[in-house]
Write a protein that holds these residues in place. Structure first.
Motif, mmCIF file in Angstrom:
data_model
loop_
_atom_site.group_PDB
_atom_site.id
_atom_site.type_symbol
_atom_site.label_atom_id
_atom_site.label_comp_id
_atom_site.label_asym_id
_atom_site.label_seq_id
_atom_site.Cartn_x
_atom_site.Cartn_y
_atom_site.Cartn_z
ATOM 1 N N ALA A 99 -50.721 15.007 -35.793
ATOM 2 C CA ALA A 99 -51.960 14.356 -36.224
ATOM 3 C C ALA A 99 -51.792 12.850 -36.362
ATOM 4 N N ARG A 100 -52.909 12.132 -36.285
ATOM 5 C CA ARG A 100 -52.922 10.675 -36.426
ATOM 6 C C ARG A 100 -53.347 10.213 -37.813
ATOM 7 N N THR A 138 -56.033 19.735 -41.098
ATOM 8 C CA THR A 138 -56.656 20.680 -40.163
ATOM 9 C C THR A 138 -55.609 21.302 -39.248
ATOM 10 N N ALA A 139 -54.717 20.485 -38.698
ATOM 11 C CA ALA A 139 -53.686 20.983 -37.787
ATOM 12 C C ALA A 139 -52.755 21.968 -38.483
ATOM 13 N N GLY A 166 -52.144 25.971 -37.593
ATOM 14 C CA GLY A 166 -50.813 26.321 -37.113
ATOM 15 C C GLY A 166 -50.371 25.557 -35.886
ATOM 16 N N VAL A 167 -50.863 24.345 -35.723
ATOM 17 C CA VAL A 167 -50.505 23.522 -34.569
ATOM 18 C C VAL A 167 -49.016 23.184 -34.617
ATOM 19 N N LYS A 194 -47.234 11.263 -30.118
ATOM 20 C CA LYS A 194 -47.707 10.914 -28.776
ATOM 21 C C LYS A 194 -49.031 10.149 -28.879
ATOM 22 N N GLY A 195 -49.241 9.242 -27.967
ATOM 23 C CA GLY A 195 -50.511 8.534 -27.885
ATOM 24 C C GLY A 195 -50.754 7.523 -28.994
ATOM 25 N N PHE A 196 -49.708 7.057 -29.643
ATOM 26 C CA PHE A 196 -49.893 6.054 -30.690
ATOM 27 C C PHE A 196 -50.144 4.697 -30.037
ATOM 28 N N VAL A 197 -51.326 4.142 -30.274
ATOM 29 C CA VAL A 197 -51.688 2.827 -29.746
ATOM 30 C C VAL A 197 -51.869 1.901 -30.936
#
Length: 170
Positions: free
Chosen positions: A33-34, A41-42, A46-47, A70-73
């Motif tokens: 999560a970000r 929620t994740a 069970g993510v 991943k995808g941290f900008v």
């Protein structure tokens, strides 16, 4: 509670006496999560955040998977005055999570009258290892001109807290 945590709490109580510390906000950036809301929620869904590692080449290693953000900008997570080009990836994520915690506590922007009594505490390890190893590699191959002290200072476990205190003027 882990023994180290219990010991730390006992030491803090002895050092601070009856001073109360209140945690009023939370923030996180992690492999699933970000932010804290997405994280909650994740967790409920069970993510799993374990995937193939993409941030560095794992060919020479036995393990090729891990929990990676991943995808941290940086520019999407942190307003411009609060990030710097000398921050490691780990420092930037810590800053983003810290700003989220301040927002959730209703303390951002930080009121001037609170600056003297606020502090930053971040649990960390070798967060700036990617930047540090890259700098060391350049140094060993004779490209010492391209190496900055900040590349090595990212190895320090206090680096993220130092950046936060400096940028937030605490």
């Amino acid at each position: 509670m882990a023994l180290e945590t219990r010991t730390l709490i006992q030491r803090l109580r002895r050092a601070m006496g009856n001073v109360r510390v209140v945690i009023t906000g939370v923030g996180t950036i992690n492999a699933i999560a970000r932010n804290a809301s997405e994280f909650s929620t994740a967790l409920k869904q069970g993510v799993c955040g374990i995937d193939p590692i993409a941030v560095f080449d794992t060919t020479a290693f036995r393990t090729h998977t891990g929990g990676e953000v991943k995808g941290f900008v940086l520019q999407e997570q942190i307003p411009a005055p609060y990030y710097g080009k000398r921050m490691s990836r780990s420092d930037a994520m810590a800053m983003a999570a810290g700003l989220e915690a301040l927002h959730s506590a209703g303390l951002f922007p930080i009121p001037d009258h609170l600056r003297e009594t606020m502090g930053v505490s971040i649990g960390g390890g070798a967060g700036g290892m990617l930047e540090g190893e890259a700098a060391y590699r350049r140094y060993l191959t004779g490209d010492a001109d391209g190496v900055r002290f900040s590349d090595f200072s990212a190895f320090c476990c206090a680096s993220s807290a130092d950046h936060m205190v400096s940028k937030l003027r605490l």
